[in-house]
Design an enzyme around this catalytic site. Structure first.
Site, PDB file in Angstrom:
ATOM      1  N   TYR A  46      -5.840  12.744   2.984  1.00  0.00           N
ATOM      2  CA  TYR A  46      -7.106  12.177   3.431  1.00  0.00           C
ATOM      3  C   TYR A  46      -8.013  13.167   4.168  1.00  0.00           C
ATOM      4  O   TYR A  46      -9.119  12.801   4.551  1.00  0.00           O
ATOM      5  CB  TYR A  46      -6.853  10.959   4.321  1.00  0.00           C
ATOM      6  CG  TYR A  46      -6.067   9.882   3.620  1.00  0.00           C
ATOM      7  CD1 TYR A  46      -6.645   9.135   2.603  1.00  0.00           C
ATOM      8  CD2 TYR A  46      -4.744   9.621   3.950  1.00  0.00           C
ATOM      9  CE1 TYR A  46      -5.924   8.155   1.937  1.00  0.00           C
ATOM     10  CE2 TYR A  46      -4.024   8.632   3.292  1.00  0.00           C
ATOM     11  CZ  TYR A  46      -4.615   7.909   2.290  1.00  0.00           C
ATOM     12  OH  TYR A  46      -3.913   6.939   1.635  1.00  0.00           O
ATOM     13  N   HIS A  78     -13.489   6.484  -2.399  1.00  0.00           N
ATOM     14  CA  HIS A  78     -12.146   6.835  -1.912  1.00  0.00           C
ATOM     15  C   HIS A  78     -12.105   8.318  -1.615  1.00  0.00           C
ATOM     16  O   HIS A  78     -12.665   9.123  -2.364  1.00  0.00           O
ATOM     17  CB  HIS A  78     -11.085   6.487  -2.960  1.00  0.00           C
ATOM     18  CG  HIS A  78     -11.045   5.030  -3.277  1.00  0.00           C
ATOM     19  ND1 HIS A  78     -10.460   4.115  -2.436  1.00  0.00           N
ATOM     20  CD2 HIS A  78     -11.564   4.329  -4.305  1.00  0.00           C
ATOM     21  CE1 HIS A  78     -10.616   2.903  -2.950  1.00  0.00           C
ATOM     22  NE2 HIS A  78     -11.295   3.003  -4.075  1.00  0.00           N
TER      23      HIS A  78
END
Length: 146
Positions: free
Chosen positions: A24, A100
């Protein structure tokens, strides 16, 4: 013209910067907000993060009434599981872009399918914090087509 855009973030996105930085990235959500604001200084953004499905649904249902011209959503794990968020999004008529940080198609099989994406105008996946900036560009393009 500058737009008013609602950016919703689902569960665990408050942990960005700490949670699995290899997947991430190292930017916290606040840092991403600052990068987006710097890229689009004339736009009005509201950012909202919740670990609770119902709170996200309430914001989705209120978006048009509150005058937002586009909605960008990173639904986190709800992307793959929430029929309720999908149903709320299905009634929203302003441009909707799902984003995302990671490439959901390069991850576990259960993350490859986006239930919510089926009712969005498009999905941007896999560009780290740049996914948010690309999401704003996509929202502008979609808004200008209407």
């Amino acid at each position: 013209l500058p737009m008013k855009i609602l950016i919703l973030n689902g569960p665990n996105l408050n942990q960005l910067g700490k949670r699995d930085p290899d997947t991430y990235g190292t930017s916290a959500l606040g840092e991403i907000q600052n990068k987006v604001a710097g890229e689009f200084p004339d736009f009005q953004f509201e950012w909202f993060q919740s670990n609770h499905e119902g709170e996200l649904i309430d914001r989705i249902q209120q978006a048009e009434e509150d005058g937002y011209e586009a909605l960008i959503g990173n639904w986190g794990g709800f992307t793959h599981t929430s029929v309720a968020i999908r149903d709320a999004l299905d009634t929203v008529e302003i441009p909707k872009v799902e984003i995302h940080l990671s490439n959901i198609h390069a991850r576990e099989e259960f993350r490859e399918r986006s239930i919510t994406g089926e009712v969005m105008d498009g999905i941007i996946t896999g560009f780290g914090h740049e996914s948010y900036i690309l999401g704003v560009h996509a929202a502008i393009l979609t808004h200008n087509k209407t």
